[in-house]
Scaffold this motif. Sequence first.
Motif, PDB file in Angstrom:
ATOM      1  N   GLY A 113       0.761  -1.371   0.002  1.00  0.00           N
ATOM      2  CA  GLY A 113      -0.009   0.070   0.120  1.00  0.00           C
ATOM      3  C   GLY A 113       0.861   1.240   0.119  1.00  0.00           C
ATOM      4  N   SER A 114       2.202   1.103   0.296  1.00  0.00           N
ATOM      5  CA  SER A 114       3.057   2.214   0.313  1.00  0.00           C
ATOM      6  C   SER A 114       2.972   3.132  -1.041  1.00  0.00           C
ATOM      7  CB  SER A 114       4.364   2.034   0.492  1.00  0.00           C
ATOM      8  OG  SER A 114       4.467   1.405   1.825  1.00  0.00           O
ATOM      9  N   VAL A 115       2.686   4.483  -1.070  1.00  0.00           N
ATOM     10  CA  VAL A 115       2.912   5.256  -2.210  1.00  0.00           C
ATOM     11  C   VAL A 115       4.248   5.898  -2.398  1.00  0.00           C
ATOM     12  CG1 VAL A 115       1.704   6.975  -3.260  1.00  0.00           C
ATOM     13  CG2 VAL A 115       0.296   5.553  -2.042  1.00  0.00           C
ATOM     14  N   GLY A 116       4.825   5.796  -3.479  1.00  0.00           N
ATOM     15  CA  GLY A 116       6.102   6.147  -3.620  1.00  0.00           C
ATOM     16  C   GLY A 116       6.381   7.126  -5.120  1.00  0.00           C
ATOM     17  N   ILE A 117       7.397   7.834  -4.785  1.00  0.00           N
ATOM     18  CA  ILE A 117       7.665   8.539  -5.856  1.00  0.00           C
ATOM     19  C   ILE A 117       9.304   8.085  -6.398  1.00  0.00           C
ATOM     20  CG2 ILE A 117       8.352  10.962  -6.927  1.00  0.00           C
ATOM     21  CD1 ILE A 117       6.207  11.943  -4.981  1.00  0.00           C
ATOM     22  N   ALA A 118       9.361   8.202  -7.807  1.00  0.00           N
ATOM     23  CA  ALA A 118      10.755   7.936  -8.358  1.00  0.00           C
ATOM     24  C   ALA A 118      10.968   8.772  -9.511  1.00  0.00           C
ATOM     25  CB  ALA A 118      11.298   6.329  -8.590  1.00  0.00           C
TER      26      ALA A 118
END
Length: 242
Positions: A173-178
Motif C-alpha cells: 500500500g505504500s505510495v512512492g515517487i521515483a
Amino acid sequence: MITVQPISEDSIILYFGNEISLQITQTIMRLVEQLTLNSPSHIFSEKIKQNILEVTPSYTSLFIQYRSSQLSGDELSHALQVWTHSSDLTGQQFESKTTHQLPVYYHPEVGPDLHYLTLRHKLSQEEVVQRHQQTDYHVYAIGFAPGFAFLGNVDPHIATPRHDSPRLHIPAGSVGIANQQTAVYPSDSPGGWQIIGNCPLSLFSLEANPMTPFNIGDKVKFNAITRNEFLQLGGIICTHWK
C-alpha cells in the motif's frame, strides 16, 4: 520511428521510441486493441489475430508471441509495418475509459520520506500532498512485482530520485515517487522509492479475477484521506522502517 525486431521463431518486439510518453502508450494500446479478436481491423486478418498467443506492452515496446506453425514471422512483420504507416497509427488514439480512485493517507507515520520531500523542494507537507493528488496519472507499465503499476507523470515540483540504497521492507500500500513516476506497492517488498503515504486498498490478489485492477492506459487519481478513514478501510500503521 517504430522498429520491428524478431526475438525467436515465435516472437517479435516492436520498439516505439526511447522516451516514456502518453502518446507512445496510447499508440501501443491502440495496436493491442487492433490485434484482439473482438476488434475490427482492415489491416490485421483473422488469420493473424487468431494466431496471436500473447501481447505484452511496456513503456516503449510491445512483445508479441504468435503461433509459428500457422503464421510466419515475415507475414506478421509485414502487417505490422503496414500498420505503422496507416491511418490506424496517425488517427484516433486509444484511451482507456477506466479511472481508478485510490484513497491515500499522507503522513510521516506511513510515509517516512514525506518530510524529506518538503525540505528538498521547499514546500509544506500540504503542498506536496496537493501536488501529488492533483494529477491524473496514466498507467505506463506493469512490472517489478505483480500488480505494480508505473504511473506518470509526477508534478516536476515534487519529482524526486530514488534512494541510493533501497529499503529492505516496504509495506503493501505504500505510495512512492521515483523521478517522474509514482506507484503503489501492491505487496510487501524491498524498494527504493520515496514513500509519502499509504493506500489501504488491496491492489493484488491471487484469488481475485482479475488479480490486479490496473491495465496499461488506465488513469489513476489519488485522494487524500484522514487517519481514521485509513484505519477504517483496513490500513495498517507501520511502526518501523528498515
